[in-house]
Design a protein around this motif. Structure first.
Motif, mmCIF file in Angstrom:
data_model
loop_
_atom_site.group_PDB
_atom_site.id
_atom_site.type_symbol
_atom_site.label_atom_id
_atom_site.label_comp_id
_atom_site.label_asym_id
_atom_site.label_seq_id
_atom_site.Cartn_x
_atom_site.Cartn_y
_atom_site.Cartn_z
ATOM 1 N N GLU A 65 0.830 -1.206 0.000
ATOM 2 C CA GLU A 65 0.000 0.000 0.000
ATOM 3 C C GLU A 65 0.865 1.258 0.000
ATOM 4 O O GLU A 65 0.587 2.210 -0.731
ATOM 5 C CB GLU A 65 -0.925 -0.001 1.218
ATOM 6 N N GLN A 74 -7.837 8.347 3.971
ATOM 7 C CA GLN A 74 -8.723 7.180 4.084
ATOM 8 C C GLN A 74 -7.902 5.912 4.323
ATOM 9 O O GLN A 74 -8.252 5.080 5.160
ATOM 10 C CB GLN A 74 -9.565 7.047 2.815
ATOM 11 N N LEU A 75 -6.795 5.774 3.587
ATOM 12 C CA LEU A 75 -5.925 4.604 3.779
ATOM 13 C C LEU A 75 -5.318 4.594 5.176
ATOM 14 O O LEU A 75 -5.173 3.540 5.801
ATOM 15 C CB LEU A 75 -4.828 4.578 2.717
ATOM 16 N N GLN A 130 -6.745 5.833 7.822
ATOM 17 C CA GLN A 130 -7.822 5.414 8.710
ATOM 18 C C GLN A 130 -8.014 3.898 8.652
ATOM 19 O O GLN A 130 -8.196 3.237 9.673
ATOM 20 C CB GLN A 130 -9.121 6.139 8.336
ATOM 21 N N GLU A 131 -7.960 3.363 7.425
ATOM 22 C CA GLU A 131 -8.072 1.905 7.280
ATOM 23 C C GLU A 131 -6.902 1.214 7.971
ATOM 24 O O GLU A 131 -7.068 0.162 8.601
ATOM 25 C CB GLU A 131 -8.123 1.522 5.797
ATOM 26 N N ASN A 132 -5.733 1.803 7.842
ATOM 27 C CA ASN A 132 -4.549 1.264 8.493
ATOM 28 C C ASN A 132 -4.740 1.249 10.015
ATOM 29 O O ASN A 132 -4.430 0.270 10.688
ATOM 30 C CB ASN A 132 -3.330 2.114 8.110
ATOM 31 N N GLN A 156 -7.595 1.136 11.548
ATOM 32 C CA GLN A 156 -8.599 0.097 11.826
ATOM 33 C C GLN A 156 -7.951 -1.291 11.827
ATOM 34 O O GLN A 156 -8.242 -2.127 12.682
ATOM 35 C CB GLN A 156 -9.731 0.151 10.792
ATOM 36 N N LEU A 157 -7.057 -1.510 10.871
ATOM 37 C CA LEU A 157 -6.363 -2.801 10.812
ATOM 38 C C LEU A 157 -5.483 -3.005 12.040
ATOM 39 O O LEU A 157 -5.398 -4.113 12.580
ATOM 40 C CB LEU A 157 -5.531 -2.909 9.529
#
Length: 194
Positions: A111, A154-155, A157-159, A161-162
């Motif tokens: 990513e 956004q990535l 934030q996803e990171n 979350q992960l």
């Protein structure tokens, strides 16, 4: 058991002595001789019974000791098997954790590489467009950069979350370890939730 045998033996000897005293005090007649022979015969029988009982007691004691040793050996074998299963489960867990971490790191690196590539492309395009068109082009480039920034946000934030999911999985693994320790028997490892 041995004390019972001793008491019976002492009782038999005592009966013999008493019988002998009575036999010596009385006149020696035929009835007395017969009685003493009968007493001697009974004494021999009592001694034989005592010997048989002693032998039976020894046999039973030996048998019980053998059974106890067999039970202890079986329990030790079961404990060894449980320890082996626990070690195998721990090894599986460690392998799964390492694999999960590697996959997560590889995915993050991909990513980041993709984001860096896109950012470089974007910067190159921007430079080309700035050289050609200064007015409107700058506005459009800024919009594109904003889109990528939002995508980057956004990535991230996803990171995050992960990361939270990874921490939750580690918490679940810790709980499973605690359950294993509490129950004393290893459970089959369950696959980690994606």
């Amino acid at each position: 058991m041995n004390s019972v045998v001793r008491k019976e033996f002492i009782l038999a000897v005592g009966i013999c002595l008493i019988a002998m005293l009575f036999a010596g005090c009385e006149e020696q007649n035929l009835a007395t001789v017969k009685k003493s022979k009968l007493i001697a015969y009974e004494n021999r029988q009592l001694k034989e019974q005592l010997a048989q009982r002693g032998k039976k007691i020894e046999e039973q004691t030996a048998q019980q000791e053998k059974e106890i040793q067999e039970r202890v050996a079986q329990r030790e074998k079961k404990i060894e098997e449980q320890d082996k299963l626990l070690r195998e489960c721990q090894q599986r867990r460690e392998v799964l954790e390492k694999r999960f971490e590697k996959e997560q790191l590889a995915q993050r690196e991909k990513e980041i590489e993709e984001q860096n590539r896109l950012l470089r492309e974007c910067q190159q395009r921007r430079e080309v467009l700035e050289n050609r068109f200064e007015g409107e082009v700058n506005t459009k480039i800024n919009e594109v950069v904003e889109i990528f920034s939002q995508s980057d946000e956004q990535l991230r934030q996803e990171n995050d979350q992960l990361k939270a999911q990874v921490e939750e999985l580690q918490t679940q693994v810790s709980k499973l370890e605690q359950q294993l320790k509490k129950s004393g028997s290893p459970a089959e490892p369950q696959p980690l939730a994606p």
